[in-house]
Design a protein around this motif. Sequence first.
Motif, short mmCIF file in Angstrom:
data_model
loop_
_atom_site.label_atom_id
_atom_site.label_comp_id
_atom_site.label_asym_id
_atom_site.label_seq_id
_atom_site.Cartn_x
_atom_site.Cartn_y
_atom_site.Cartn_z
N ASP A 99 0.80 -1.23 0.00
CA ASP A 99 0.00 0.00 0.00
C ASP A 99 0.83 1.28 0.00
O ASP A 99 0.44 2.29 0.59
N MET A 100 1.98 1.23 -0.65
CA MET A 100 2.79 2.45 -0.79
C MET A 100 2.35 3.21 -2.04
O MET A 100 1.78 2.63 -2.96
N GLU A 101 2.62 4.51 -2.05
CA GLU A 101 2.32 5.33 -3.23
C GLU A 101 3.41 5.09 -4.29
O GLU A 101 4.58 4.92 -3.94
N ASP A 102 3.00 5.15 -5.57
CA ASP A 102 3.95 4.90 -6.65
C ASP A 102 5.17 5.83 -6.59
O ASP A 102 6.31 5.40 -6.77
N ARG A 139 12.17 5.68 -3.59
CA ARG A 139 12.94 4.88 -2.63
C ARG A 139 13.68 3.73 -3.31
O ARG A 139 14.85 3.48 -3.04
N ALA A 140 12.98 3.08 -4.22
CA ALA A 140 13.60 1.93 -4.90
C ALA A 140 14.82 2.36 -5.70
O ALA A 140 15.88 1.71 -5.66
N SER A 141 14.68 3.48 -6.42
CA SER A 141 15.84 3.89 -7.25
C SER A 141 17.00 4.32 -6.36
O SER A 141 18.16 4.03 -6.68
N ARG A 142 16.69 4.94 -5.24
CA ARG A 142 17.79 5.33 -4.34
C ARG A 142 18.46 4.10 -3.74
O ARG A 142 19.69 4.00 -3.67
N GLY A 188 12.57 -6.58 0.25
CA GLY A 188 12.25 -6.88 1.65
C GLY A 188 12.30 -5.65 2.54
O GLY A 188 11.76 -5.66 3.65
N LEU A 189 12.98 -4.60 2.09
CA LEU A 189 13.18 -3.42 2.94
C LEU A 189 12.38 -2.20 2.47
O LEU A 189 12.26 -1.22 3.22
N LEU A 190 11.86 -2.29 1.26
CA LEU A 190 11.24 -1.14 0.60
C LEU A 190 10.17 -0.45 1.46
O LEU A 190 10.10 0.78 1.51
N HIS A 191 9.37 -1.23 2.14
CA HIS A 191 8.24 -0.66 2.89
C HIS A 191 8.61 -0.29 4.33
O HIS A 191 7.74 -0.06 5.16
#
Lengths: 256, 564
Positions: A106-109, A115-118, A149-152
Amino acid sequence: MEPIIQIDNLSKFFGKKQVLHDISLHIQAGQVIGYIGPNGAGKSTTVRILAGLDDNFKGNVKIKGIDVKENPLAVKRIIGYIPELADLYDVLTPMEFLLMVGRLHDMEDAQIEERASRMLDFLGLKDQLHERMDTFSKGMRQKVLLVSGLLHNPEIIFMDEPLSGLDANAVILVKEIILRLVEQGKTVIYCSHNMDTVEKISDRIILIAEGKVVADGNFQDLKRSEGDTLEKLFSQLTGQTNFDQLAEGFTQTFNP
Amino acid sequence: MNKILLRLLRLFDGFWRRIDVNPDHLHTILEVKLKMDGRRKTAFNYQRSAQKKEVKGQDILSMVMMAFLGLLFTFILVLFKHSSSGLFMYLSLWMAILALTLISDFTDVLIDVRDNYILLPRPVGGKTLAVSRILHVFFYLIKLVIPFSISGLIGVGIKFGPLAVLLLAFLILMSVLMTIFFVNLLYLIMLNLLSPRKFKEIINYFQIVFYAFVFVGYQILPRLIDFQDRGASNFLSKIYLWPLPSMWLASIWDVLFYQPSQPMIYVMATIGLVTPFLAIYLVGSVLSRNFSQKMFSIGEGGTGTESSPQRQAEQHQQAQSSWASRSAQWFCGNKHERAIYELTWKLTSRSRDFKLKFYPNLIMLPVYFLLIFVFPATRGSNDALEEMRQGSMYLFGFYFSMIILISGLSMLQFSEKYKASWFYRTIPMEQPGLVLTGSFKAIIVKFYLPVYGLITIGSGLFFGWHILDDALLAFFGILALVTGVAILTHYVLPFTKSWDEASRGGNIGFTLLAMMLAGLFGFFHYAVSSFTWVVWGLIPVCAFLAVLAMRQYGKTEWRYIIWE
């Protein structure tokens, strides 16, 4: 203080075979827990139960006060799981895969993408962000898995052999990341066969063998004499110390 | 197409929430799954699948295929005098194709064990996962149903009017629901009876059956239907067809169009109306839940079915004395060749891709045999059959069988585990030719000999045992020629290339040259076949040449081996 992970009398059967025997553990927040044991000891099974992936067990398991059996979804919201098997939907690109994972949390795009790119940038995958993963090496896949596993921003992280396939520099980086995560108050359950890493980063080491806890404490308390290593301790506690004889026997097989 | 389907899905957000399904999660999962479907590697999309973009052509290709099949089946539907019987045939074929497509083309997608590690650890509800799985299948089917049914709907519209179009659309929808239900049920039954590994193996065989079904159906079906009769007979009165779901659906049509007097037709029509809705309930509430649980056990490798160490030891002993190792002793000259012979024997039995690509050839061969021998004979008079007995048509069977040998040898170089071929580079073998001959011999003994033996027996029974000399000459002639061509063109070790390369042509030079030369030899054989003493004289010559060629092939050196 209430433990963040509370396991009471956990038993697990595969058919008639019992793989976990009445395990009870209380784990406080903000620690790295080295969860170690020989192959087939029941480490991955325990982790799967804690992560809410397997509800076929006996006993009580609570994560942050939430019963895993009763409310696995609530548990999954606060945990991150990095499995041993670096199996991904590899026809996707890392960004596509992580977008899916983030959305399911349920994260915003915009937040996922940023976050993912960083995160991937820090892990050296900036240029591969939009390349399909079917051409990735095992180490590259493992990095994507780590980010997934850490993104959220989970409070509790279960890592099953997270360093598998990583090169030496990436191993150092991931170890540092784990320590920084714990500094932020997160709890890391770290399963590995790499005793050296476990010894260095763990605040508490839990050793299981044949589904039973055979040692539990910090390394300084567990070691029996100065100069002991976790590797040596592991061998003693799992009852295998006759390596000389085994090696001798093995090499003697060349002789008829 | 995917975007339209996903937008349509959004229209039902309220409904999903009401049944406790998270619409955002559902949308996310389906978006990814449909994207992955578009990127699945096939022979058609290999070149483009390396790129990031979806391969839209793949969807279009399967839709065109379905449209073509739909058109073919529409003839049955509109040409039958008794339209309910035509509809029964139409729906039976459609449901069979649909079920087999679901099993063959979609099982890998349906049983994606990666879901256990990627989706299950996320906070996604069980209902959302189950519905996403069902909708994934449904979307897949939509892409097949629409092109398939268009021609049928037009045909029925022209012949029976607009109400018939609506009824047919409804019946097709019912048939889709029933098919999903029966496939789901089949999976569950198989999962309960078999270990996960066995289950996956059986599914592989379904894929082979699917290919055979389409191929055989395409070749034979038009020949079986008696267009003189134009389907005047009423299938609905045949009791043995009543258990078929397509019969229940055809009964609905029959009730509305013919108002039949038999009460059983009304009973079947009621069953046809009730079953799909009952199926939706069972699939949605009971079966999908069990299905997910069982799928998880596949990912975990299953429990309780593993053999004991003692049993494994017994199995190992049995394997040691198996036909593969015994025949290796007979046909292979040294240990290296024997080892590769056994490896080839085992890998061709266990490699999923090899079985999928090679086994259909084994089915194709007798079908063509039937088309060429049986159909012309049965359609003609008894005299024609007798006339054929006097001829040399059996030679065609002998020479046609070389397809098995040539395709087996060409496919042998490919493997899904081609990277495991590193071991060839580590073995201290002076002549890699022994690897080539070991694998070649395995293909001959395992596949070619049994097929050739059956053809010889069949021909002997039909044409008389005077064909034995021709059978021997053709056998040794083909062996000598194919091995000779292999010496000239075939230097790829077995299992060293990816199947993707096969889709780009493989070793076409070898295939064409071998077929051409063996074909020419076949003509020569036909020319001399009436001179028995010539045939008997040529047998030892060809046998000697075959042995010589095999020996020469076995002397191939490392510098000739092609790796890339």
